[in-house]
Scaffold this active site. Structure first.
Site, mmCIF file in Angstrom:
data_model
loop_
_atom_site.group_PDB
_atom_site.id
_atom_site.type_symbol
_atom_site.label_atom_id
_atom_site.label_comp_id
_atom_site.label_asym_id
_atom_site.label_seq_id
_atom_site.Cartn_x
_atom_site.Cartn_y
_atom_site.Cartn_z
ATOM 1 N N TYR A 1 17.128 16.727 40.889
ATOM 2 C CA TYR A 1 18.256 16.671 41.418
ATOM 3 C C TYR A 1 19.594 16.265 40.029
ATOM 4 C CZ TYR A 1 18.926 11.208 40.976
ATOM 5 O OH TYR A 1 18.661 10.239 40.214
ATOM 6 N N SER B 1 16.197 8.883 36.364
ATOM 7 C CA SER B 1 16.886 9.683 36.005
ATOM 8 C C SER B 1 17.020 9.886 34.503
ATOM 9 C CB SER B 1 18.458 8.812 36.346
ATOM 10 O OG SER B 1 19.532 9.511 36.464
ATOM 11 N N MET C 1 44.097 54.372 25.274
ATOM 12 C CA MET C 1 44.046 54.907 24.655
ATOM 13 C C MET C 1 45.061 56.222 25.974
ATOM 14 S SD MET C 1 40.267 55.639 23.920
ATOM 15 C CE MET C 1 40.174 54.261 24.508
ATOM 16 N N HIS D 1 34.961 6.867 26.151
ATOM 17 C CA HIS D 1 35.708 6.572 27.353
ATOM 18 C C HIS D 1 36.392 7.159 27.592
ATOM 19 C CE1 HIS D 1 37.992 2.885 29.127
ATOM 20 N NE2 HIS D 1 37.019 2.769 29.681
ATOM 21 N N LYS E 1 36.596 55.323 34.912
ATOM 22 C CA LYS E 1 37.176 56.412 36.122
ATOM 23 C C LYS E 1 36.424 57.788 36.089
ATOM 24 C CE LYS E 1 41.963 56.255 33.240
ATOM 25 N NZ LYS E 1 42.678 56.453 32.583
ATOM 26 N N CYS F 1 21.793 12.466 34.414
ATOM 27 C CA CYS F 1 23.015 11.760 35.275
ATOM 28 C C CYS F 1 23.619 11.361 33.364
ATOM 29 C CB CYS F 1 22.781 10.524 35.996
ATOM 30 S SG CYS F 1 22.276 9.628 35.137
ATOM 31 N N ARG G 1 39.320 51.464 41.969
ATOM 32 C CA ARG G 1 38.406 50.440 40.490
ATOM 33 C C ARG G 1 38.538 49.383 40.823
ATOM 34 N NH1 ARG G 1 42.050 50.262 35.046
ATOM 35 N NH2 ARG G 1 44.036 49.775 36.512
ATOM 36 N N GLY H 1 45.871 50.323 27.718
ATOM 37 C CA GLY H 1 47.079 50.448 26.757
ATOM 38 C C GLY H 1 46.665 51.437 25.630
ATOM 39 N N ARG I 1 42.630 62.858 30.458
ATOM 40 C CA ARG I 1 43.078 61.062 30.655
ATOM 41 C C ARG I 1 41.420 59.941 30.029
ATOM 42 N NH1 ARG I 1 43.164 60.678 37.142
ATOM 43 N NH2 ARG I 1 43.499 58.541 35.982
HETATM 44 P P1 ADP Z 1 45.615 54.874 32.544
HETATM 45 O O1 ADP Z 1 44.549 54.473 33.174
HETATM 46 O O2 ADP Z 1 46.966 54.209 32.022
HETATM 47 O O3 ADP Z 1 46.208 54.216 33.760
HETATM 48 P P2 ADP Z 1 45.462 57.709 33.643
HETATM 49 O O4 ADP Z 1 45.112 58.226 33.241
HETATM 50 O O5 ADP Z 1 45.139 56.465 35.149
HETATM 51 O O6 ADP Z 1 45.635 56.690 32.515
HETATM 52 O O7 ADP Z 1 47.628 58.280 34.091
HETATM 53 C C1 ADP Z 1 48.129 57.555 33.687
HETATM 54 C C2 ADP Z 1 49.310 57.992 34.445
HETATM 55 O O8 ADP Z 1 49.106 59.565 34.693
HETATM 56 C C3 ADP Z 1 48.747 57.381 36.038
HETATM 57 O O9 ADP Z 1 50.050 56.984 36.891
HETATM 58 C C4 ADP Z 1 48.116 58.598 36.970
HETATM 59 O O10 ADP Z 1 48.036 58.486 37.957
HETATM 60 C C5 ADP Z 1 48.574 59.969 36.150
HETATM 61 N N1 ADP Z 1 47.770 60.952 36.795
HETATM 62 C C6 ADP Z 1 46.626 61.558 35.829
HETATM 63 N N2 ADP Z 1 46.104 62.594 35.976
HETATM 64 C C7 ADP Z 1 46.986 63.227 37.066
HETATM 65 C C8 ADP Z 1 47.578 64.333 37.433
HETATM 66 N N3 ADP Z 1 46.227 65.085 37.543
HETATM 67 N N4 ADP Z 1 48.190 64.201 38.276
HETATM 68 C C9 ADP Z 1 49.185 63.393 38.562
HETATM 69 N N5 ADP Z 1 49.230 62.077 37.792
HETATM 70 C C10 ADP Z 1 48.221 61.460 37.029
HETATM 71 MG MG MG Z 2 45.175 55.000 35.753
#
Ligand code: ADP
Ligand code: MG
Length: 869
Positions: free
Chosen positions: A850, A763, A102, A453, A21, A830, A335, A100, A91
């Site tokens: 081959y 072969s 962290m 078989h 990220k 083969c 990504r 899901g 983040r």
């Molecule tokens: P995940 O990896 O679970 O997607 P993110 O870090 O991407 O977690 O963030 C979760 C949500 O919060 C995402 O929808 C993201 O766009 C939003 N978000 C994160 N940082 C900001 C920010 N600075 N301003 C507005 N929305 C944010």
């Molecule tokens: Mg995200």
């Protein structure tokens, strides 16, 4: 040591240090895209923190403060200000996305004082309290471990009390009351108030993200996906932008192409007046992204422009998070998007057509598993989760199928004629069962391995098959299959997953794999790169057509014994086998010759000049003997003998160890007439087809199985040459042909340079070679290979992946010896491992010319070869 990197300092190559990220936020910043300003605390900082097992160091804290300070300057806001507060998101983000695992905290920096600043600045108290309550909930969850439901329940309770339908009914006053209620939850659960100091909030949040690297969910996820524990996570601190700032704001996610179908064009959803994860949380139903075009056309156009730009820059389909604040668009994440096999193919092809990636790059992005998914049906993953497993066996032939079970080929055929979808279950199959196998959706056996078989025939036909399910007790007489307490009877429904080897009770919905066209394009490109040929093991017209369509360069193995199935042929075959003197032999042989000629005609015509290697009769004769009393009686009548005489002859033919017995070339040494008939059929057909289809040259490659010595080969070769010369004289025409042999007996490998003097080509028959090198019976190894693998005495089933150390060494010896004698002699493979990507890499290394495999495995084989170049 620098532990903090500003977004404008990093780049996409730094995902080790900045996490995926962070690296992509940096890259987008570098590209001058509208990314809210921020910085990344590196994975090294995380690892250092986890190693010391104490509070955050002063150095790190100071570094963070310095970067916050420069954010303040850039945004013209102040962290903790009661006038114009800077709010940030915290983040997490490691090198590999761990969904899901962290969490993220939004709106950090809010407290009882700064909220007034936010209200003053925006003039919107409803919005400000909405932000505050979100912070309390996320902070409570991520930092203090307070169950999300505690907050949710209170909110629902409140809404019910007020008779509100949705969050949008909540007014400023309502959110303010919720904030108070949420703060009480903090005291109730943690006996501490929510920390008011923004700097303290920040430090606690960063530490919590660091620690979450080692929470149980994260560790389990890493185990499952083979991700190293020593990577650590980065933490991104980013200025907030607000999608919940009224009806001209919103948030969403979008793919630059459809992740399910690969179709070109933006695919995604958004929610107006919402923040962060509202889109995925499912509280409100998001709208399709196309709606944005109507609501805010200029924002939509801008989003299109940026997504194209990103896709072009990353050279791949992107998965983008965005937020709109008062009609201004911000990008928050990008990504490479996850996708289905179909989408992967389509996107690759489009990207090449659009000139974004090269064909070579496209080939590298496709995996053999994706091809399997594309060609064969797969069960719908959601339904699979709840399905009841009946038994597990070897994944002998990929695909997914449902149907009612039958225990004999006969019954399966009858049921299928009535339009029923049938699955054949047997202890093991034999050539006798072929007609039942052809009509089955899937084949299941309780005995036999990857080269049994059932497995070989099913793979050839592209029919799903699970072999060697030793845990099922198959009673063909009572017509039932038992595993423990569970008994399935004729007519019960099961679902078979040939890709994983699992059998389920009942029927499970599946999606068809029929994207041949997509595959054709990729195969064509792969062929341009591949430096050794891929041919197919095929003999029936259907198999040959399939093989050619899937890209085979010809036939590397046509097993003539497969041509003796079917009622009439089998009958003549039996008459021939049971003949006691040469005179009685000739009549059935002549009939068989006509059948063979018909087959070779079709084969040569379909191949239209492509190479064709035909193997002469190989299996022990007992495989063709009558099985039932009815068959014996029938045969007795036809040959004017008594059933007792037939049975007597059958006893004479009985062998203790048929696989090591009177089969292959040994049969030809005692009864050369069989091979002479086959060779005559081959050569005559070749001459006739070449005459009919002007302009094609046919050079049949005749392959003698089971050769172990030069003498054997030489003797047979001379005899067969005489037969062929006679035909040339009779027909007054000469064509070129080759006589070669299989390498499947260890002795042949060890004396290959001698055999090379009398063989035009070789072969490797890896199935028999593995059987004979290991001394593992192909048909019985299912009984113990599993135990060997569990006890770690064997890494893999050697019939599935080539045993490089043993069988492979023998092969290498043979290749070297043959090349030393004459480097121009063609050497192929083969056996079944010819279709296994892992084995193919090894075979390429030892220098074969081959490989030949089942038709459905041809594309993956070509791809593997192209990728290895
Ligand atoms: P995940 O990896 O679970 O997607 P993110 O870090 O991407 O977690 O963030 C979760 C949500 O919060 C995402 O929808 C993201 O766009 C939003 N978000 C994160 N940082 C900001 C920010 N600075 N301003 C507005 N929305 C944010
Ligand atoms: Mg995200």
């Amino acid at each position: 040591m620098n532990y903090v990197v500003d977004f404008f300092e990093g780049s996409k190559e730094q995902s080790d240090l900045l996490g995926g990220k962070g690296a992509n936020l940096a890259e987008m910043t570098k590209l001058k895209l509208p990314v809210p300003t921020g910085f990344t605390i590196t994975t090294e900082a995380c690892l250092d923190y986890l190693k010391k097992k104490e509070n955050m160091t002063n150095e790190l804290n100071t570094e963070i403060q310095q970067h916050i300070h420069s954010m303040e300057e850039r945004t013209n806001k102040k962290f903790g200000s009661a006038e114009n507060p800077l709010l940030v998101s915290v983040r997490s983000g490691s090198k590999f996305s761990m969904p899901g695992m962290m969490d993220t905290i939004l709106n950090l920096g809010l407290n009882d004082k700064t909220i007034h600043g936010l209200i003053k600045k925006t003039g919107d108290a409803r919005f400000a309290y909405d932000c505050y309550r979100r912070l309390l909930q996320m902070f409570g969850d991520v930092v203090c471990g307070i169950d999300k439901d505690r907050f949710e329940n209170q909110l629902n309770f409140y809404k019910t009390k007020k008779q509100y339908q949705s969050d949008t009914d909540m007014q400023a006053q309502d959110w303010q009351e919720i904030v108070a209620i949420y703060k009480d939850i903090f005291i109730e659960v943690t006996h501490q108030p929510f920390p008011q100091d923004p700097n303290e909030q920040l430090v606690l949040a960063v530490e919590a993200v660091f620690r979450s690297w080692n929470n149980r969910r994260a560790i389990t996820y890493r185990r499952l996906h083979d991700i190293s524990d020593s990577l650590g996570t980065a933490v991104n601190i980013q200025a907030m932008v607000f999608g919940n700032f009224g009806s001209e704001s919103g948030t969403g996610v979008a793919f630059t192409r459809n992740p399910a179908t690969g179709e070109k064009g933006i695919f995604g959803e958004f929610l107006l007046n919402a923040q962060g994860e509202d889109v995925v949380a499912g509280i409100r139903t998001p709208q399709p992204i196309s709606k944005l075009e109507l609501l805010m056309p200029e924002v939509y156009q801008e989003f299109l422009r940026l997504s194209h730009l990103l896709e072009y820059h990353y050279k791949d389909m992107q998965d983008i998070e965005f937020t709109i604040e008062n009609r201004k668009l911000y990008l928050l994440q990008t990504r490479n998007g996850k996708r289905t096999a179909k989408s992967a193919f389509k996107v690759c092809i489009q990207l090449v057509e659009e000139g974004i990636i090269s064909k070579q790059e496209a080939i590298q992005r496709i995996s053999p598993t994706m091809i399997t998914q594309l060609l064969h049906p797969v069960f719908e993953p959601d339904h699979l989760k709840h399905a009841e497993v009946f038994a597990k066996g070897l994944p002998a032939s990929p695909g997914a199928a449902c149907g009612t079970i039958y225990f004999t080929a006969e019954r399966a055929k009858q049921a299928s004629e009535k339009g029923e979808k049938v699955i054949l279950i047997r202890q093991e199959t034999s050539p006798e069962d072929i007609e039942g196998m052809v009509v089955s959706e899937a084949i299941v056996t309780s005995r036999g391995g990857m080269t049994s078989h059932a497995a070989v025939v099913a793979r050839g036909m592209g029919v799903c098959c699970v072999a060697g399910c030793e845990e099922i007790y198959v009673d063909e007489f009572l017509e039932q299959a038992t595993v423990g307490e569970v008994v399935l009877r004729q007519g019960d429904t099961i679902s078979v997953d040939g890709t994983t080897g699992t059998i389920y009770r009942g029927s499970i919905p599946y999606v068809e794999g029929d994207e041949w066209q997509l595959l054709e394009t990729i195969t064509k490109w792969a062929k341009e790169e591949a430096n050794i040929d891929v041919k197919a093991n095929a003999e029936t017209p259907t198999d040959i057509k399939t093989a050619l369509k899937l890209g085979a360069e010809g036939i590397g193995l046509a097993r003539t014994e497969h041509m003796f199935f079917g009622e009439k042929r089998l009958f003549e075959m039996r008459k021939m086998i049971l003949a006691e003197e040469t005179a009685a032999l000739m009549d059935p042989l002549n009939k068989l010759k006509e059948f063979q000629k018909e087959d070779f005609h079709t084969m040569f015509t379909l191949l239209n000049g492509k190479a064709c290697t035909i193997r002469l009769l190989d299996p022990p004769l007992h495989e063709f003997l009558p099985q039932t009393e009815v068959e014996i009686n029938h045969l007795a009548k036809a040959t004017q003998r008594t059933p007792a005489e037939i049975e007597h002859r059958m006893k004479e033919l009985h062998e203790q160890n048929p696989m090591l017995g009177h089969r292959g070339c040994r049969l030809a040494v005692t009864t050369p007439q069989i091979y002479e008939m086959q060779v005559a059929a081959i050569i005559e057909s070749a001459i006739e087809v070449a005459q009919k289809e002007q302009g094609i040259t046919i050079t049949p490659e005749i392959m003698i199985p089971l050769i172990g010595s030069q003498e054997e080969m030489q003797w047979l070769r001379e005899r067969l040459n005489q037969t062929i010369q006679k035909i040339f004289t009779e027909k007054n025409q000469v064509i070129s042909y080759k006589i070669g042999t299989m390498l499947e007996i260890p002795r042949a490998c060890l004396t290959a340079e001698k055999i090379a003097e009398v063989a035009d080509f070789f072969s490797f028959g890896t199935n028999d070679l593995t059987q004979l090198t290991y001394g593992f019976s192909r048909d019985d190894s299912g009984k113990f290979i599993g135990a060997y693998q569990n006890k770690k005495l064997l890494k893999a089933d050697p019939f599935q992946h080539i045993d490089e150390e043993g069988v492979g060494a023998l092969m290498k010896i043979a290749v070297d010896k043959i090349r030393a004698y004459d480097s121009s002699i063609k050497i192929g493979v083969c056996g079944e491992v010819g279709g296994d990507p892992q084995s193919i890499r090894f075979l390429k290394k030892i220098g074969v010319d081959y490989i030949s495999c089942s038709p459905y495995r041809v594309p993956a084989a070509i791809l593997t070869i192209a990728q290895e170049k």
